[in-house]
Design a protein around this motif. Structure first.
Motif, short mmCIF file in Angstrom:
data_model
loop_
_atom_site.label_atom_id
_atom_site.label_comp_id
_atom_site.label_asym_id
_atom_site.label_seq_id
_atom_site.Cartn_x
_atom_site.Cartn_y
_atom_site.Cartn_z
N LEU A 95 73.51 81.26 5.58
CA LEU A 95 73.56 82.14 6.74
C LEU A 95 72.18 82.40 7.32
CD1 LEU A 95 76.24 84.73 5.58
CD2 LEU A 95 76.54 82.86 7.19
N LEU A 96 71.16 82.38 6.46
CA LEU A 96 69.80 82.62 6.92
C LEU A 96 69.15 81.37 7.51
CD1 LEU A 96 68.46 84.79 3.98
CD2 LEU A 96 68.88 85.55 6.32
N GLN A 97 69.86 80.24 7.52
CA GLN A 97 69.29 78.97 7.94
C GLN A 97 68.02 78.68 7.14
OE1 GLN A 97 69.19 79.34 12.36
NE2 GLN A 97 70.52 77.56 12.31
N ALA A 98 68.16 78.80 5.83
CA ALA A 98 67.05 78.53 4.91
C ALA A 98 67.51 77.51 3.87
CB ALA A 98 66.60 79.82 4.22
N ALA A 99 66.53 76.78 3.35
CA ALA A 99 66.80 75.84 2.26
C ALA A 99 66.01 76.29 1.04
CB ALA A 99 66.40 74.43 2.66
N PRO A 104 57.63 68.62 -12.79
CA PRO A 104 56.18 68.39 -12.77
C PRO A 104 55.78 67.04 -12.17
CG PRO A 104 56.83 69.37 -14.86
CD PRO A 104 58.09 69.04 -14.13
N ASN A 105 56.68 66.05 -12.19
CA ASN A 105 56.34 64.77 -11.58
C ASN A 105 56.73 64.74 -10.09
OD1 ASN A 105 59.11 64.61 -11.72
ND2 ASN A 105 59.18 62.60 -12.74
N LEU A 106 56.98 65.94 -9.53
CA LEU A 106 57.22 66.12 -8.10
C LEU A 106 58.47 65.40 -7.61
CD1 LEU A 106 53.58 65.96 -6.65
CD2 LEU A 106 54.81 67.87 -7.65
N ARG A 107 59.53 65.49 -8.39
CA ARG A 107 60.84 65.00 -7.97
C ARG A 107 61.76 66.20 -7.79
NH1 ARG A 107 61.88 59.45 -6.69
NH2 ARG A 107 60.03 58.36 -7.48
N VAL A 108 62.52 66.22 -6.69
CA VAL A 108 63.42 67.33 -6.41
C VAL A 108 64.54 67.34 -7.46
CG1 VAL A 108 65.03 68.33 -4.74
CG2 VAL A 108 62.89 67.29 -3.95
N THR A 109 64.70 68.48 -8.10
CA THR A 109 65.75 68.63 -9.12
C THR A 109 66.94 69.46 -8.63
OG1 THR A 109 64.63 70.59 -10.01
CG2 THR A 109 64.09 68.44 -11.00
N ARG A 110 66.67 70.25 -7.57
CA ARG A 110 67.75 71.12 -7.08
C ARG A 110 67.50 71.39 -5.59
NH1 ARG A 110 67.43 76.57 -7.65
NH2 ARG A 110 65.92 76.25 -9.35
N ALA A 111 68.59 71.34 -4.82
CA ALA A 111 68.52 71.62 -3.38
C ALA A 111 69.73 72.45 -2.99
CB ALA A 111 68.48 70.32 -2.57
N GLU A 112 69.48 73.58 -2.35
CA GLU A 112 70.56 74.50 -1.99
C GLU A 112 70.32 75.04 -0.59
OE1 GLU A 112 70.16 77.47 -4.97
OE2 GLU A 112 71.20 76.30 -6.53
N GLY A 113 71.35 75.69 -0.04
CA GLY A 113 71.22 76.32 1.27
C GLY A 113 71.45 75.35 2.41
N ASP A 114 70.90 75.70 3.55
CA ASP A 114 71.15 74.94 4.78
C ASP A 114 70.15 73.80 4.92
OD1 ASP A 114 72.13 74.11 7.16
OD2 ASP A 114 71.69 75.94 8.28
N CYS A 115 70.18 72.90 3.96
CA CYS A 115 69.23 71.78 3.96
C CYS A 115 69.43 70.85 5.16
CB CYS A 115 69.37 70.98 2.67
SG CYS A 115 68.95 71.93 1.18
#
Length: 325
Positions: A5-9, A15-26
């Motif tokens: 609802l906030l238009q946020a992700a 540590p090796n800079l790989r995305v492990t989790r993605a939520e929200g309005d991606c």
């Protein structure tokens, strides 16, 4: 209230800079659906360089809830996206809450931008006055070469340009009520013209004012209208060939009202700009800082008047300012 609802992700990464989790309005903020972001390198997910991604990771691991800003330019004609990141640790993982600033500001109250405009105008005006005095002092030196005289002429011109921009910023950010009094509209136009007389003289352009007989005085705050009207007149003049004429007509409008009609033969009004013409930064016609037409509407609204524009995609526009008598 959730991030969608906030238009946020919300992102987290290893540590090796790989995305492990993605939520929200991606999909809205990062232009990718959340599931497709998991496993991507952080720099790819955010659309930044690898070096910038490492800087963001280091800031997040300080766990101070630091704020960083990044600009993503997707290419292919897509406008850049300005992102605001709040960085920190989420458990053992580095994480960031990501906001699209464009989406946030689009729905933000104008008071936030107006206060910033007013503050910037005040802070810049004092040092600019010192620069202006220094340039004017140098100009009185009779031993200057022709080249130095030309340089000082250019400096004076640019100082005047900055002064006008500051007037627009100040007017757009002004919150007080207008100081209304009865004035002859022709006199206000002449005073506004005088404010840009050096620029008009350089291009040998004149402002031609035609006035109906027996026009009543109008209720206006000339101190607020003059600099804004001066910039609009100059915008029109800059679109004309040298030795051109800016046409201004003053005439009776509806009972108890007087209109100022300004012809802009060089300007066009593309269909996509019709709804944003008087918005800040909303039109190419508001040259320079992009505030002249927004400030003009703000002044006209403040004096109980109105401003309207007629035009098409072809060159030739007419602006009508209506004042209460």
């Amino acid at each position: 209230m959730n991030a969608q609802l906030l238009q946020a992700a919300q992102l987290a990464w290893s540590p090796n800079l790989r995305v492990t989790r993605a939520e929200g309005d991606c999909a809205t903020v990062l232009r990718r659906a959340a599931p497709t972001l998991v496993g991507l390198p952080l720099h790819t997910a955010l659309g930044v360089t690898q070096e910038r991604a490492r800087e963001l990771d280091a800031r997040a691991r300080e766990d101070r809830r630091g704020v960083e800003f990044v600009v993503v330019a997707p290419g292919g004609g897509t406008p850049p996206t300005h992102l605001r990141l709040v960085l920190g640790l989420d458990g053992e993982e580095a994480a960031a809450g990501v906001l699209d600033l464009g989406a946030v500001l689009e729905g933000a109250p104008p008071v936030q931008i107006s206060r910033l405009s007013s503050s910037l105008s005040h802070e810049i005006r004092n040092p600019l006055s010192s620069v202006k005095m220094a340039v004017q002092t140098l100009a009185r030196n009779t031993g200057l070469s022709d080249r130095d005289k030309r340089r000082l002429t250019i400096a004076n011109r640019e100082i005047r340009t900055m002064e006008r921009m500051l007037w627009l910023l100040s007017e757009y950010g002004r919150e007080g009520a207008a100081n209304l009094d009865a004035h002859a509209l022709r006199s206000v136009v002449q005073e506004a013209t005088a404010m840009v007389a050096p620029e008009l003289a350089e291009r040998r352009i004149e402002v031609d004012v035609k006035e109906e007989a027996d026009l009543p005085r109008v209720r206006v705050d000339p101190n607020r209208l003059r600099p804004v009207l001066a910039q609009v007149l100059l915008n029109v003049a800059m679109g004309l060939p040298e030795e051109g004429r800016v046409q201004v007509t003053l005439r009776q409008a509806a009972p108890g009202h007087v209109s100022l009609i300004l012809d802009d033969p060089a300007a066009a009004l593309p269909p996509e700009e019709r709804g944003t013409l008087f918005d800040p930064f909303g039109s190419r016609l508001a040259r320079g800082a992009g505030l002249s037409l927004a400030a003009l509407r703000r002044v006209m609204t403040g004096v109980g008047g109105d401003v309207a524009a007629e035009g098409s995609a072809e060159p030739g526009m007419v602006f009508t300012l209506t004042f209460a008598a």
